[in-house]
Design an enzyme around this catalytic site. Structure first.
Site, PDB file in Angstrom:
ATOM      1  N   GLN A   1       8.349   4.710  -8.397  1.00  0.00           N
ATOM      2  CA  GLN A   1       7.615   5.051  -9.623  1.00  0.00           C
ATOM      3  C   GLN A   1       6.106   5.207  -9.362  1.00  0.00           C
ATOM      4  OE1 GLN A   1       6.415   2.174 -13.025  1.00  0.00           O
ATOM      5  NE2 GLN A   1       8.650   2.204 -12.969  1.00  0.00           N
ATOM      6  N   ASN A   2       5.577   4.336  -8.526  1.00  0.00           N
ATOM      7  CA  ASN A   2       4.121   4.318  -8.315  1.00  0.00           C
ATOM      8  C   ASN A   2       3.618   5.527  -7.522  1.00  0.00           C
ATOM      9  OD1 ASN A   2       4.155   1.928  -9.697  1.00  0.00           O
ATOM     10  ND2 ASN A   2       3.927   0.613  -7.900  1.00  0.00           N
TER      11      ASN A   2
ATOM     12  N   SER B   1      -5.707  -3.760  -6.283  1.00  0.00           N
ATOM     13  CA  SER B   1      -5.238  -4.351  -7.546  1.00  0.00           C
ATOM     14  C   SER B   1      -5.298  -3.337  -8.694  1.00  0.00           C
ATOM     15  CB  SER B   1      -6.036  -5.608  -7.893  1.00  0.00           C
ATOM     16  OG  SER B   1      -5.929  -6.548  -6.853  1.00  0.00           O
TER      17      SER B   1
ATOM     18  N   ARG C   1      10.110   0.379  -8.497  1.00  0.00           N
ATOM     19  CA  ARG C   1       8.672   0.428  -8.800  1.00  0.00           C
ATOM     20  C   ARG C   1       7.896   1.105  -7.670  1.00  0.00           C
ATOM     21  NH1 ARG C   1      10.153  -4.515 -11.417  1.00  0.00           N
ATOM     22  NH2 ARG C   1       9.644  -5.829  -9.628  1.00  0.00           N
TER      23      ARG C   1
ATOM     24  N   GLY D   1      -1.271   4.831  -1.648  1.00  0.00           N
ATOM     25  CA  GLY D   1      -0.744   4.080  -0.510  1.00  0.00           C
ATOM     26  C   GLY D   1       0.007   2.862  -1.020  1.00  0.00           C
TER      27      GLY D   1
ATOM     28  N   HIS E   1     -13.242  -6.454   5.881  1.00  0.00           N
ATOM     29  CA  HIS E   1     -12.528  -6.899   4.680  1.00  0.00           C
ATOM     30  C   HIS E   1     -13.475  -7.428   3.597  1.00  0.00           C
ATOM     31  CE1 HIS E   1      -8.270  -8.453   3.500  1.00  0.00           C
ATOM     32  NE2 HIS E   1      -8.973  -8.157   2.426  1.00  0.00           N
TER      33      HIS E   1
ATOM     34  N   TYR F   1      -3.372 -10.947   5.607  1.00  0.00           N
ATOM     35  CA  TYR F   1      -2.146 -11.037   4.803  1.00  0.00           C
ATOM     36  C   TYR F   1      -1.021 -11.732   5.590  1.00  0.00           C
ATOM     37  CZ  TYR F   1      -4.568  -7.367   2.074  1.00  0.00           C
ATOM     38  OH  TYR F   1      -5.485  -6.636   1.369  1.00  0.00           O
TER      39      TYR F   1
ATOM     40  N   LYS G   1      -7.627  -4.294   8.141  1.00  0.00           N
ATOM     41  CA  LYS G   1      -8.947  -4.862   7.829  1.00  0.00           C
ATOM     42  C   LYS G   1      -9.281  -6.026   8.753  1.00  0.00           C
ATOM     43  CE  LYS G   1      -7.759  -3.777   3.077  1.00  0.00           C
ATOM     44  NZ  LYS G   1      -6.336  -4.194   2.968  1.00  0.00           N
TER      45      LYS G   1
ATOM     46  N   SER H   1       4.010  -3.225  -4.327  1.00  0.00           N
ATOM     47  CA  SER H   1       5.308  -3.552  -4.916  1.00  0.00           C
ATOM     48  C   SER H   1       6.295  -3.840  -3.797  1.00  0.00           C
ATOM     49  CB  SER H   1       5.830  -2.415  -5.800  1.00  0.00           C
ATOM     50  OG  SER H   1       7.075  -2.809  -6.359  1.00  0.00           O
ATOM     51  N   VAL H   2       7.247  -4.705  -4.090  1.00  0.00           N
ATOM     52  CA  VAL H   2       8.346  -4.929  -3.148  1.00  0.00           C
ATOM     53  C   VAL H   2       9.670  -4.527  -3.798  1.00  0.00           C
ATOM     54  CG1 VAL H   2       7.190  -6.744  -1.811  1.00  0.00           C
ATOM     55  CG2 VAL H   2       8.506  -7.372  -3.836  1.00  0.00           C
TER      56      VAL H   2
HETATM   57  P1  A2P Z   1       6.646  -6.178  -7.662  1.00  0.00           P
HETATM   58  O1  A2P Z   1       6.156  -6.311  -6.249  1.00  0.00           O
HETATM   59  O2  A2P Z   1       7.744  -7.115  -7.998  1.00  0.00           O
HETATM   60  O3  A2P Z   1       6.956  -4.737  -8.037  1.00  0.00           O
HETATM   61  P2  A2P Z   1      -1.499  -4.849  -7.878  1.00  0.00           P
HETATM   62  O4  A2P Z   1      -1.145  -3.716  -6.982  1.00  0.00           O
HETATM   63  O5  A2P Z   1      -2.462  -4.484  -8.976  1.00  0.00           O
HETATM   64  O6  A2P Z   1      -1.945  -6.064  -7.104  1.00  0.00           O
HETATM   65  O7  A2P Z   1      -0.179  -5.292  -8.675  1.00  0.00           O
HETATM   66  C1  A2P Z   1       0.950  -5.801  -7.993  1.00  0.00           C
HETATM   67  C2  A2P Z   1       1.859  -6.454  -9.002  1.00  0.00           C
HETATM   68  O8  A2P Z   1       2.346  -5.478  -9.949  1.00  0.00           O
HETATM   69  C3  A2P Z   1       3.081  -7.090  -8.400  1.00  0.00           C
HETATM   70  O9  A2P Z   1       3.393  -8.242  -9.179  1.00  0.00           O
HETATM   71  C4  A2P Z   1       4.162  -6.027  -8.561  1.00  0.00           C
HETATM   72  O10 A2P Z   1       5.432  -6.626  -8.642  1.00  0.00           O
HETATM   73  C5  A2P Z   1       3.771  -5.422  -9.898  1.00  0.00           C
HETATM   74  N1  A2P Z   1       4.135  -3.988  -9.987  1.00  0.00           N
HETATM   75  C6  A2P Z   1       4.077  -3.056  -9.018  1.00  0.00           C
HETATM   76  N2  A2P Z   1       4.437  -1.853  -9.482  1.00  0.00           N
HETATM   77  C7  A2P Z   1       4.719  -2.012 -10.789  1.00  0.00           C
HETATM   78  C8  A2P Z   1       5.165  -1.131 -11.820  1.00  0.00           C
HETATM   79  N3  A2P Z   1       5.366   0.162 -11.585  1.00  0.00           N
HETATM   80  N4  A2P Z   1       5.371  -1.662 -13.055  1.00  0.00           N
HETATM   81  C9  A2P Z   1       5.171  -2.989 -13.296  1.00  0.00           C
HETATM   82  N5  A2P Z   1       4.756  -3.865 -12.363  1.00  0.00           N
HETATM   83  C10 A2P Z   1       4.524  -3.395 -11.130  1.00  0.00           C
END
Ligand code: A2P
Length: 317
Positions: free
Chosen positions: A268-269, A207, A265, A19, A109, A51, A76, A260-261
Site C-alpha cells: 500500500q505504501n 516517520s 501495508r 523507500g 545519523h 537499528y 547511517k 512496515s513489516v
Molecule cells: P506495521 O509495521 O505493523 O505495518 P513510521 O514510518 O512513520 O515510523 O510509521 C511506522 C508505523 O506505522 C508502524 O507501526 C507500522 O506498522 C505502521 N504502518 C506502516 N504502514 C502503514 C499503513 N499503510 N497504514 C497504517 N499503519 C501503517
C-alpha cells in the site's frame, strides 16, 4: 507494477522517492519485510547501523532477487563512530553486515557525537550518555573520502539543522545529497524544506506516518492516521490515510521511507502514483502543522542528547 518516480540529487544521481524504513523492524521480521518490499517493487531500502538489524536486512536484499545495480541502499554512521579515524571502518562494517560492496547513500545519523567505541550508548556513572566533542564538519570530511574511495556513491546528513547544514556547505567539498529528518503533517518542516530546496538538497522524511510505534509514544498523543480529516480525504480518493499523507509528501518532492513489516501495508505504501491530491486538500494538510516533534531521542526515560553542544533542535529549524 507501477513505476516509482525518483528525485535527482545535486550530483545527478537519483533516489526512488519511496523507500522502505527499517527502524523498529525487529530481527525476525525485517528480513521478510525487505524481501517482500523488493518483490512488491521497492528499489530503495533505508537502513542504519544503530537499528541493529543490518545483517538481516542484507538477507532480505539478497532474497529479493533484484540486481544490486537496480537497488538504492542507504545506511547511517552511528554517533560513536564520528571520529574521522572511525568513519571508514564503520562504513565497511555496515557493508559487511549488509553483504554489499558499496552504498548508494551514507548519512551522518545525528550531528551529536558520543564517546568512541563499540558500545552504541556509552554511559556516564549517572546513566547519561557520554558525549564526544567532535565537530560534525570533521566527520563530514571523512565521509567525503568514502565517496573518493568508491565505498559510497553519495553522502548526506540526518537530523541536521539549517545552521549545521550551512557550515557543511561552506566548508565541505561535496554538497550533502539529502538531509533526512522527521517530517509528517503534524511536523511539516516547511522552513527546513524551503532552506534545503534553495540549496538543492533533497529532504527525506522519516516517520512519515507519525511513527505510531515509536518507543516513547504516550496514550494521549495525537494519532495522525486516525485524524478525521485525513480519513475523510482518504475515503474521497479511495485510498488509505497512510497513502494520503505519503502522497502529500511525494507531491511536494519529499522522499518518504515508511516503515512496515506487514505485506499489505508494504504494498500500500508504494501505491501512491495513481492519484493526485487537489491543491485545496494539500492546503488542508499543510495546516496540520503544529511544530511539535515526536522524535526526540530518549534513553532510559531521560533526554538522550539534548545537553549535547551539537544538539540540533534548539533553534527553530
Ligand atoms: P506495521 O509495521 O505493523 O505495518 P513510521 O514510518 O512513520 O515510523 O510509521 C511506522 C508505523 O506505522 C508502524 O507501526 C507500522 O506498522 C505502521 N504502518 C506502516 N504502514 C502503514 C499503513 N499503510 N497504514 C497504517 N499503519 C501503517
Amino acid at each position: 507494477m507501477a513505476s516509482v518516480p525518483s528525485v535527482t540529487f545535486s550530483n545527478n544521481l537519483t533516489m526512488p522517492i519511496v523507500g522502505l524504513g527499517t527502524w523498529k523492524s525487529k530481527p525476525g521480521e525485517v528480513q521478510t519485510a525487505v524481501e517482500t518490499a523488493i518483490k512488491a517493487g521497492y528499489r530503495h531500502i533505508d537502513c542504519a547501523a544503530v537499528y541493529g538489524n543490518e545483517q538481516e536486512v542484507g538477507e532480505g536484499i539478497r532474497n529479493g532477487g533484484v540486481d544490486r545495480a537496480e537497488l538504492f541502499i542507504t545506511s547511517k554512521l552511528w554517533n560513536t563512530k564520528h571520529h574521522p579515524e572511525d568513519v571508514e571502518g564503520a562504513c565497511r562494517q555496515t557493508l559487511k553486515d549488509l553483504g554489499l560492496d558499496y552504498l548508494d547513500l551514507y548519512l551522518i545519523h545525528w550531528p551529536t557525537a558520543f564517546e568512541r567505541g563499540d558500545d552504541k550508548f556509552p554511559k556516564n556513572e549517572d546513566g547519561t550518555v557520554r558525549f564526544a566533542m567532535i565537530p560534525p564538519m570533521e566527520t563530514w570530511l571523512a565521509m567525503e573520502k568514502l565517496v573518493e574511495k568508491g565505498l559510497v556513491r553519495s553522502v548526506g546528513l540526518s537530523n541536521f539543522n539549517s545552521e549545521q547544514i550551512a557550515e557543511i556547505l561552506a566548508k565541505g567539498k561535496i554538497k550533502p545529497a539529502t538531509n533526512q529528518v522527521e517530517c509528517h503533517p503534524h511536523f511539516g518542516q516547511h522552513n527546513l524544506i524551503q532552506f534545503c530546496k534553495e540549496r538543492n538538497i533533497v529532504i527525506t522524511a522519516y516517520s512519515p506516518l507519525g511513527s505510531p510505534d515509536r518507543p516513547w509514544a504516550k496514550p494521549d498523543d495525537p494519532q495522525l492516521l486516525d485524524d478525521p480529516k485525513i480519513k475523510e480525504m482518504a475515503a474521497k480518493y479511495g485510498k488509505s490515510p497512510a497513502q494520503v499523507v505519503l502522497r502529500w509528501q511525494t507531491q511536494r518532492g519529499v522522499v518518504v521511507i515508511p516503515k512496515s513489516v506487514n505485506k499489505d501495508r508494504i504494498a500500500q505504501n508504494l501505491d501512491l502514483f495513481n492519484f493526485t491530491l487537489s491543491e485545496d486538500d494539500v492546503k488542508v494538510i499543510n495546516a496540520f502543522d503544529h511544530n511539535t516533534r515526536l522524535i526526540v531521542p530518549v534513553l532510559d526515560g531521560k533526554p538522550r542528547d539534548a545537553a549535547h553542544p551539537h544538539y540540533p533542535f534548539n533553534i527553530p529549524f
